[in-house]
Design an enzyme around this catalytic site. Structure first.
Site, PDB file in Angstrom:
ATOM      1  N   LYS A   1      -7.314  -7.942   1.003  1.00 24.09           N
ATOM      2  CA  LYS A   1      -6.035  -7.597   1.627  1.00 24.09           C
ATOM      3  C   LYS A   1      -5.979  -8.295   2.990  1.00 24.09           C
ATOM      4  CE  LYS A   1      -3.216  -3.669   1.104  1.00 24.09           C
ATOM      5  NZ  LYS A   1      -3.158  -2.263   0.734  1.00 24.09           N
TER       6      LYS A   1
ATOM      7  N   GLU B   1       0.411  12.056  -6.694  1.00 22.27           N
ATOM      8  CA  GLU B   1       1.082  13.230  -6.096  1.00 22.27           C
ATOM      9  C   GLU B   1       1.079  14.430  -7.040  1.00 22.27           C
ATOM     10  OE1 GLU B   1       2.216  10.132  -5.966  1.00 22.27           O
ATOM     11  OE2 GLU B   1       2.443   9.692  -3.834  1.00 22.27           O
TER      12      GLU B   1
ATOM     13  N   ARG C   1       8.369  13.320  -7.577  1.00 20.01           N
ATOM     14  CA  ARG C   1       7.677  13.207  -8.881  1.00 20.01           C
ATOM     15  C   ARG C   1       6.742  14.385  -9.155  1.00 20.01           C
ATOM     16  NH1 ARG C   1       4.008   7.895  -9.131  1.00 20.01           N
ATOM     17  NH2 ARG C   1       6.068   7.060  -9.533  1.00 20.01           N
TER      18      ARG C   1
HETATM   19  C1  LIG Z   1       4.480   7.389  -5.698  1.00 17.90           C
HETATM   20  C2  LIG Z   1       4.104   6.599  -4.466  1.00 17.90           C
HETATM   21  N1  LIG Z   1       3.227   7.131  -3.591  1.00 17.90           N
HETATM   22  C3  LIG Z   1       2.898   6.452  -2.477  1.00 17.90           C
HETATM   23  C4  LIG Z   1       3.457   5.222  -2.211  1.00 17.90           C
HETATM   24  C5  LIG Z   1       3.142   4.514  -0.914  1.00 17.90           C
HETATM   25  N2  LIG Z   1       2.444   3.246  -1.141  1.00 17.90           N
HETATM   26  C6  LIG Z   1       3.074   2.105  -1.137  1.00 17.90           C
HETATM   27  S1  LIG Z   1       2.035   0.818  -1.393  1.00 17.90           S
HETATM   28  C7  LIG Z   1       0.699   1.861  -1.476  1.00 17.90           C
HETATM   29  C8  LIG Z   1      -0.684   1.343  -1.699  1.00 17.90           C
HETATM   30  C9  LIG Z   1      -0.715   0.511  -2.942  1.00 17.90           C
HETATM   31  O1  LIG Z   1      -2.033   0.068  -3.145  1.00 17.90           O
HETATM   32  P1  LIG Z   1      -2.271  -1.040  -4.262  1.00 17.90           P
HETATM   33  O2  LIG Z   1      -1.544  -0.683  -5.486  1.00 17.90           O
HETATM   34  O3  LIG Z   1      -3.727  -1.229  -4.357  1.00 17.90           O
HETATM   35  O4  LIG Z   1      -1.558  -2.335  -3.674  1.00 17.90           O
HETATM   36  P2  LIG Z   1      -2.031  -3.227  -2.425  1.00 17.90           P
HETATM   37  O5  LIG Z   1      -1.177  -2.801  -1.258  1.00 17.90           O
HETATM   38  O6  LIG Z   1      -3.481  -2.966  -2.197  1.00 17.90           O
HETATM   39  O7  LIG Z   1      -1.772  -4.642  -2.847  1.00 17.90           O
HETATM   40  C10 LIG Z   1       1.101   3.172  -1.330  1.00 17.90           C
HETATM   41  C11 LIG Z   1       0.189   4.345  -1.368  1.00 17.90           C
HETATM   42  C12 LIG Z   1       4.366   4.701  -3.148  1.00 17.90           C
HETATM   43  N3  LIG Z   1       4.978   3.508  -2.951  1.00 17.90           N
HETATM   44  N4  LIG Z   1       4.663   5.401  -4.258  1.00 17.90           N
HETATM   45 MG   LIG Z   2      -5.037  -2.418  -3.427  1.00 16.85          MG
END
Ligand SMILES: Cc1ncc(C[n+]2csc(CCOP(=O)(O)OP(=O)(O)O)c2C)c(N)n1
Ligand SMILES: [Mg+2]
Ligand SMILES: CC(=O)[C@@H](O)[C@H](O)COP(=O)(O)O
Length: 634
Positions: free
Chosen positions: A282, A357, A385
């Protein structure tokens, strides 16, 4: 002209050499850093997606082949490669590019919902549709290791794994992080695949010996480098995905564009569902992001000092020190929800369940049944959700769980799926649930304390994004409501919900300037409706509720029903967010556009009071009873 300016669409990538691709990747990173540092948004995730996106668009033929992103916050490179470079400087600005895929922007975009762990379900449906329609189109999904901790992703994988001949490619972008380190058994499994010692040692030996060998060394290394792409496939322990009956390719170096292309070409030819496991970092390629251990610049956001989140964070640590039964739960958003200090001070009482969640809510019910008092911190929009879990797993069992919904109301730049404009409507129907909306940091502290004292029913607090309002003291108390302003006699009763209090105080001042008296009350507890508030309403000519929630079924609607139930015939008007999916723009601008600014609310009230005056002066004429016509009736 820069290379990016020449990329009008993915097909312009096809003839680029490996060296040109490296140069393009560097240019893309420069544009990401310059733009996102200015506009805000998701820098870390997109810096990690450069090579994957280049390879994806060279191997597949979007939009004939469909490319889906889970969450969608990591689609900036995709936008740059699909003809939106010129507009990229307006990222997340009103009228500019969305921070997520947008069908209005491009035929290359499909999913606009930024709620995690849903993309594979879309993919499953799309692939079934193409199969039924006889369309030879590949469905490619990018999903992060964090989004893979969401239950819906596994519901989809369960279905996808059963369709051995339905061509789908699932690119797991594994950087080991959501915001912070991705948690859970599955994350550990990915980590095992990612850091297989056998693979790394062999590769280093090969690299070291060959690159020292003159002449033949480098070409041979290129061959082995190519072999490396499959090497992990041979050496890596066959894991979960193989057990699911899915073809697994990887782990692939997610920053080696050629290696990714090779893996995707293999996957493309397979003819069934294939996981391509890419290991990325990242923030890759930008030392500031790579070094940022907290979240690798997952998101560039404004200073968090003085925000609602900071006020909650402080209040929770105070309560955590007093109450050893207090536990805190996050769904992969420890710092954005303000649980960081609590987690540091009481690590054994902090749980990060991943982007899950629904699990967070029902595991909280379990914790409550086990004698703890959970505080579950979830953004308002993501709480949607977990409605059934709150209704049936928590409220039905009268569990003492406290939910804190940050980012309620209009959040703005993250667009339609991020506005927290649903909670006061959705959760209105949960029997026994008590809902509060603090108007400032002091009330947040008070109400949180009151909430965690309730152990035989769920409680919920909700507050908006950004700076908490300056303290607004009460001048009186009616039942559980704080009276904040009382100007003139009983003309208008303004019922102000949470963050809308400052607006209502300004409205009262404007009304006074028009000779209209107004009383501003803050109910503090929105649900259940305070009986004394209902009685107070009897004394006024007009009741106006103001909330940063949808108008339908929100706090105002609930008050209206309570007035009707008690035979209070004072006219009432509900001011709230229209039930629409709102385009991205900054919160203050959107609030003004929606008529939630003090000037608009005051003007609306003046017009309504004038109508009431007209009716006083010229009551509705008795309906003339016209003589019945003698009509022969068949
Ligand atoms: C239901 C839900 N909960 C929380 C989030 C907040 N959120 C957005 S991106 C993220 C992290 C995503 O991690 P990953 O899938 O590993 O993607 P990366 O940013 O590491 O590329 C979160 C928790 C969301 N978008 N949707
Ligand atoms: Mg990730
Ligand atoms: C995609 C993502 O990370 C969201 O959770 C959102 O961007 C959060 O934004 P704020 O935390 O700035 O409200």
């Amino acid at each position: 002209m820069s290379m990016l300016e020449k990329i009008r669409g993915p097909r312009d990538l096809d003839d680029l050499t490996e060296r040109e691709l490296v140069a393009l990747a560097r240019e893309i990173r420069d544009v990401l850093i310059e733009t996102v540092s200015r506009t805000g948004g998701h820098l870390g995730p997109n810096l990690g997606m450069v090579e994957i996106t280049l390879a994806m668009h060279r191997v597949f033929d979007s939009p004939h082949d469909r490319i889906l992103f889970d969450v969608g916050h990591q689609a900036y490179v995709h936008k740059l490669l699909t003809g939106r470079y010129e507009r990229f400087s307006e990222l997340r600005q009103e009228g500019g590019l969305s921070g997520y895929p947008s069908r209005a922007e491009s035929e290359h975009d499909l999913i606009e919902n930024s709620h995690a762990s849903a993309a594979l379900s879309y993919a499953d449906g799309l692939a079934k549709a193409y199969e039924l329609r006889g369309e030879k189109r590949m469905v490619v999904t990018v999903i992060g290791d964090g989004a893979l901790t969401g239950g819906m992703a596994w519901e989809a994988l369960n279905n996808i794994a059963a369709a051995k001949n339905r061509p789908m490619v699932i690119i797991v972008n594994d950087n080991g992080r959501s915001y912070t380190r991705t948690v859970g058994g599955f994350a550990e499994h990915l980590n095992a695949l990612r850091t297989n010692p056998k693979y790394e040692r062999v590769l280093e030996l090969v690299r070291a010996s060959l690159t020292r060998t003159p002449l033949v060394g480098n070409p041979l290394f290129e061959v082995l480098h190519g072999l490396k792409r499959g090497l992990k496939d041979i050496l890596a322990p066959q894991g979960l995905f193989e057990d699911l009956g899915m073809k697994y390719i990887g782990p692939v170096d997610g920053h080696d564009e050629a290696a990714i292309e090779h893996a995707l070409e293999l996957a493309k030819r397979f003819g069934g569902p294939v996981i391509v496991h890419c290991v990325t970092k990242k923030g890759y390629g930008y030392e500031v992001a790579e070094r940022d251990e907290q979240d690798h610049l997952h998101q560039i956001r404004s200073d968090q000092t003085g925000t609602w989140t900071a006020a909650f964070s402080e209040a929770l640590v105070e309560l955590g020190a007093e109450r050893s039964d207090l536990v805190a739960i996050t769904a992969a958003m420890k710092d954005p929800t303000g649980l960081g200090p609590f987690a540091t001070k009481f690590p054994e009482r902090f749980f990060d369940v991943g982007i899950a969640e629904q699990h967070a809510v029902t595991s909280a019910a379990g914790l409550a049944m086990g004698g703890m008092h959970p505080v579950v911190a979830i953004y308002a929009t993501f709480m949607n959700r977990a409605f059934d879990q709150l209704l049936m797993d928590v409220a039905l069992h009268k569990c003492g769980v406290t939910f804190v919904l940050d980012r309620s109301g209009i959040t703005g730049e993250d667009g339609a799926s991020h506005n927290g404009m649903w909670d006061l409507s959705i959760f209105q129907v949960v029997p026994g649930l008590r809902i509060a909306a603090p108007r400032d940091g002091e009330r947040l502290r008070e109400l949180l304390r009151e909430a965690v004292e309730v152990n035989d029913a769920p409680t919920m607090l909700r507050w908006s994004k950004g700076k908490a309002e300056a303290e607004i003291p009460a001048i009186d108390r009616v039942g559980g409501c704080d009276v904040l302003v009382r100007s003139g006699e009983h003309d208008v009763l303004l019922v102000a919900v949470g963050a809308m209090v400052p607006t209502c105080v300004e409205v009262a001042s404007r009304l006074e300037g028009q000779g209209i008296g107004a009383t501003v009350v803050d109910p503090r507890w929105i649900k259940p409706v305070d009986a004394e508030l209902v009685e107070l309403a009897r004394k006024y000519r007009l009741v106006v509720s103001v909330e940063d929630n949808g108008r339908v079924g929100g706090a105002g609607a609930a008050l209206g029903v309570a007035l009707c139930d008690e035979g209070v015939d004072t006219p009432m008007h509900v001011v709230g967010i229209p039930q629409e999916f709102l385009s991205h723009a900054k919160r203050p601008k959107l609030m003004a556009q929606l008529g939630l600014g003090a000037q608009d609310v005051a003007r609306d009230i003046v017009e309504r009071v004038a109508l009431l005056d007209d009716e006083l002066l010229d009551p509705t004429p008795e309906l003339e009873t016209a003589p019945l016509q003698n009509e022969s009736h068949p």
